[in-house]
Motif scaffolding. Structure first.
Motif, PDB file in Angstrom:
ATOM      1  N   ALA A 124      43.853  40.780  44.598  1.00  0.00           N
ATOM      2  CA  ALA A 124      44.669  40.665  43.381  1.00  0.00           C
ATOM      3  C   ALA A 124      43.971  39.805  42.330  1.00  0.00           C
ATOM      4  O   ALA A 124      43.984  40.128  41.141  1.00  0.00           O
ATOM      5  CB  ALA A 124      46.037  40.078  43.725  1.00  0.00           C
ATOM      6  N   ALA A 125      43.351  38.720  42.769  1.00  0.00           N
ATOM      7  CA  ALA A 125      42.659  37.825  41.838  1.00  0.00           C
ATOM      8  C   ALA A 125      41.456  38.523  41.212  1.00  0.00           C
ATOM      9  O   ALA A 125      41.251  38.445  39.986  1.00  0.00           O
ATOM     10  CB  ALA A 125      42.220  36.558  42.561  1.00  0.00           C
ATOM     11  N   GLU A 126      40.666  39.200  42.025  1.00  0.00           N
ATOM     12  CA  GLU A 126      39.481  39.896  41.500  1.00  0.00           C
ATOM     13  C   GLU A 126      39.891  40.999  40.529  1.00  0.00           C
ATOM     14  O   GLU A 126      39.277  41.179  39.469  1.00  0.00           O
ATOM     15  CB  GLU A 126      38.665  40.497  42.657  1.00  0.00           C
ATOM     16  CG  GLU A 126      37.963  39.477  43.521  1.00  0.00           C
ATOM     17  CD  GLU A 126      36.716  38.898  42.870  1.00  0.00           C
ATOM     18  OE1 GLU A 126      36.331  39.362  41.782  1.00  0.00           O
ATOM     19  OE2 GLU A 126      36.130  37.974  43.461  1.00  0.00           O
ATOM     20  N   ALA A 127      40.930  41.749  40.891  1.00  0.00           N
ATOM     21  CA  ALA A 127      41.406  42.820  40.007  1.00  0.00           C
ATOM     22  C   ALA A 127      41.925  42.237  38.698  1.00  0.00           C
ATOM     23  O   ALA A 127      41.682  42.790  37.615  1.00  0.00           O
ATOM     24  CB  ALA A 127      42.502  43.628  40.704  1.00  0.00           C
ATOM     25  N   GLY A 128      42.633  41.125  38.786  1.00  0.00           N
ATOM     26  CA  GLY A 128      43.163  40.485  37.585  1.00  0.00           C
ATOM     27  C   GLY A 128      42.062  40.023  36.649  1.00  0.00           C
ATOM     28  O   GLY A 128      42.149  40.218  35.424  1.00  0.00           O
ATOM     29  N   ILE A 129      41.028  39.425  37.200  1.00  0.00           N
ATOM     30  CA  ILE A 129      39.916  38.963  36.368  1.00  0.00           C
ATOM     31  C   ILE A 129      39.161  40.146  35.763  1.00  0.00           C
ATOM     32  O   ILE A 129      38.694  40.084  34.615  1.00  0.00           O
ATOM     33  CB  ILE A 129      38.966  38.053  37.167  1.00  0.00           C
ATOM     34  CG1 ILE A 129      39.674  36.733  37.511  1.00  0.00           C
ATOM     35  CG2 ILE A 129      37.683  37.784  36.400  1.00  0.00           C
ATOM     36  CD1 ILE A 129      40.156  35.944  36.300  1.00  0.00           C
ATOM     37  N   ALA A 130      39.051  41.250  36.505  1.00  0.00           N
ATOM     38  CA  ALA A 130      38.418  42.455  35.950  1.00  0.00           C
ATOM     39  C   ALA A 130      39.226  42.986  34.765  1.00  0.00           C
ATOM     40  O   ALA A 130      38.670  43.356  33.726  1.00  0.00           O
ATOM     41  CB  ALA A 130      38.292  43.523  37.035  1.00  0.00           C
ATOM     42  N   VAL A 131      40.542  42.995  34.908  1.00  0.00           N
ATOM     43  CA  VAL A 131      41.430  43.414  33.819  1.00  0.00           C
ATOM     44  C   VAL A 131      41.243  42.495  32.610  1.00  0.00           C
ATOM     45  O   VAL A 131      41.110  42.948  31.471  1.00  0.00           O
ATOM     46  CB  VAL A 131      42.902  43.392  34.290  1.00  0.00           C
ATOM     47  CG1 VAL A 131      43.867  43.366  33.100  1.00  0.00           C
ATOM     48  CG2 VAL A 131      43.189  44.596  35.174  1.00  0.00           C
ATOM     49  N   PHE A 132      41.226  41.191  32.864  1.00  0.00           N
ATOM     50  CA  PHE A 132      41.073  40.212  31.788  1.00  0.00           C
ATOM     51  C   PHE A 132      39.730  40.375  31.078  1.00  0.00           C
ATOM     52  O   PHE A 132      39.657  40.348  29.842  1.00  0.00           O
ATOM     53  CB  PHE A 132      41.195  38.798  32.356  1.00  0.00           C
ATOM     54  CG  PHE A 132      41.019  37.717  31.329  1.00  0.00           C
ATOM     55  CD1 PHE A 132      42.042  37.408  30.454  1.00  0.00           C
ATOM     56  CD2 PHE A 132      39.827  37.008  31.239  1.00  0.00           C
ATOM     57  CE1 PHE A 132      41.888  36.413  29.493  1.00  0.00           C
ATOM     58  CE2 PHE A 132      39.659  36.021  30.286  1.00  0.00           C
ATOM     59  CZ  PHE A 132      40.692  35.720  29.415  1.00  0.00           C
ATOM     60  N   LYS A 133      38.669  40.556  31.852  1.00  0.00           N
ATOM     61  CA  LYS A 133      37.319  40.675  31.279  1.00  0.00           C
ATOM     62  C   LYS A 133      37.233  41.868  30.329  1.00  0.00           C
ATOM     63  O   LYS A 133      36.709  41.754  29.213  1.00  0.00           O
ATOM     64  CB  LYS A 133      36.302  40.816  32.407  1.00  0.00           C
ATOM     65  CG  LYS A 133      34.865  40.927  31.947  1.00  0.00           C
ATOM     66  CD  LYS A 133      33.944  41.068  33.145  1.00  0.00           C
ATOM     67  CE  LYS A 133      32.490  41.261  32.710  1.00  0.00           C
ATOM     68  NZ  LYS A 133      31.592  41.446  33.873  1.00  0.00           N
ATOM     69  N   ILE A 134      37.753  43.005  30.758  1.00  0.00           N
ATOM     70  CA  ILE A 134      37.699  44.208  29.928  1.00  0.00           C
ATOM     71  C   ILE A 134      38.585  44.061  28.695  1.00  0.00           C
ATOM     72  O   ILE A 134      38.198  44.401  27.580  1.00  0.00           O
ATOM     73  CB  ILE A 134      38.121  45.440  30.757  1.00  0.00           C
ATOM     74  CG1 ILE A 134      37.059  45.717  31.823  1.00  0.00           C
ATOM     75  CG2 ILE A 134      38.318  46.664  29.866  1.00  0.00           C
ATOM     76  CD1 ILE A 134      37.461  46.733  32.868  1.00  0.00           C
ATOM     77  N   ALA A 135      39.792  43.536  28.896  1.00  0.00           N
ATOM     78  CA  ALA A 135      40.712  43.350  27.772  1.00  0.00           C
ATOM     79  C   ALA A 135      40.146  42.357  26.762  1.00  0.00           C
ATOM     80  O   ALA A 135      40.229  42.574  25.545  1.00  0.00           O
ATOM     81  CB  ALA A 135      42.060  42.861  28.283  1.00  0.00           C
ATOM     82  N   PHE A 136      39.564  41.278  27.255  1.00  0.00           N
ATOM     83  CA  PHE A 136      39.003  40.247  26.377  1.00  0.00           C
ATOM     84  C   PHE A 136      37.862  40.810  25.541  1.00  0.00           C
ATOM     85  O   PHE A 136      37.763  40.548  24.340  1.00  0.00           O
ATOM     86  CB  PHE A 136      38.516  39.062  27.217  1.00  0.00           C
ATOM     87  CG  PHE A 136      38.125  37.857  26.411  1.00  0.00           C
ATOM     88  CD1 PHE A 136      39.077  36.956  25.982  1.00  0.00           C
ATOM     89  CD2 PHE A 136      36.793  37.629  26.086  1.00  0.00           C
ATOM     90  CE1 PHE A 136      38.726  35.835  25.234  1.00  0.00           C
ATOM     91  CE2 PHE A 136      36.436  36.518  25.334  1.00  0.00           C
ATOM     92  CZ  PHE A 136      37.395  35.616  24.915  1.00  0.00           C
ATOM     93  N   ARG A 137      36.988  41.601  26.175  1.00  0.00           N
ATOM     94  CA  ARG A 137      35.872  42.200  25.443  1.00  0.00           C
ATOM     95  C   ARG A 137      36.376  43.131  24.342  1.00  0.00           C
ATOM     96  O   ARG A 137      35.902  43.080  23.208  1.00  0.00           O
ATOM     97  CB  ARG A 137      34.954  42.966  26.394  1.00  0.00           C
ATOM     98  CG  ARG A 137      33.673  43.457  25.720  1.00  0.00           C
ATOM     99  CD  ARG A 137      32.894  44.409  26.587  1.00  0.00           C
ATOM    100  NE  ARG A 137      33.587  45.676  26.702  1.00  0.00           N
ATOM    101  CZ  ARG A 137      33.900  46.259  27.859  1.00  0.00           C
ATOM    102  NH1 ARG A 137      33.641  45.674  28.998  1.00  0.00           N
ATOM    103  NH2 ARG A 137      34.513  47.423  27.867  1.00  0.00           N
TER     104      ARG A 137
END
Length: 200
Positions: free
Chosen positions: A149-162
């Motif tokens: 869940a943490a890894e998926a969340g950070i992946a979501v954040f990274k893409i959204a932030f970019r």
């Protein structure tokens, strides 16, 4: 003992602005701490009182962001799923970061131009993921599910932030005034995650 910072109003903000201006103009590698301090109207000693080195001007907010994510996960309602708790944490982060979109855009431009800074950014994201996973374990989530869940969340954040930091330039090129909030990009990224995992 009196706070010496009172003689240097908003020293951190001045140093941050000066550093970004110089990094964008001259490049991170060709900018010295002395030049940053001079541009900010401060001394090198003042710089090192606030930042360990010239990289930390770009990453000093990481600990505050991590604390916000962890605290939000800890306060999530008991029925919340691991991904629900992570989503709430990312929404809380988005609300804070939204006010600093132009700073975020300029910061990302500096990082994108330097391999050392890109590596530092990846380390920061890995630390955020580890902290989120630990916060989920504190809620009783099993180790594997917490990490996923943490890894998926950070992946979501990274893409959204970019996407969020890139939209200003794209909007200008397309002559569009309307822009989305970071929270909207996070929502779209979560929807995308659900779409690519549907039926698995």
């Amino acid at each position: 003992m009196p706070d010496m910072g009172r003689w240097e109003p908003n020293a951190r903000g001045r140093l941050e602005r000066a550093a970004l201006e110089l990094y964008l103009k001259r490049g991170f590698e060709r900018t010295s701490v002395a030049e940053i301090a001079e541009r900010a109207g401060l001394t090198e000693r003042t710089f090192f009182r606030h930042y360990a080195d010239k990289r930390e001007v770009l990453f000093a907010g990481s600990s505050a962001l991590q604390d916000l994510l962890v605290d939000t996960v800890a306060r999530a309602p008991e029925p919340a799923t691991p991904m629900g708790a992570v989503a709430a944490a990312l929404e809380a982060a988005a609300a804070v970061l939204q006010e600093r979109q132009e700073h975020a855009r300029r910061r990302q431009a500096v990082i994108a131009a330097n391999t050392e800074l890109q590596e530092r950014e990846l380390i920061k994201l890995a630390s955020l993921s580890a902290a989120l996973a630990d916060a989920l374990r504190q809620r009783g989530v099993d180790d594997a599910s917490a990490s996923l869940a943490a890894e998926a969340g950070i992946a979501v954040f990274k893409i959204a932030f970019r996407r969020w930091t890139e939209q200003t330039e794209q909007a200008e090129q397309a002559e569009q005034a309307e822009q989305k909030d970071l929270s909207q990009f996070i929502g779209e990224s979560f929807a995308g995650l659900k779409a690519v995992t549907a039926g698995t």
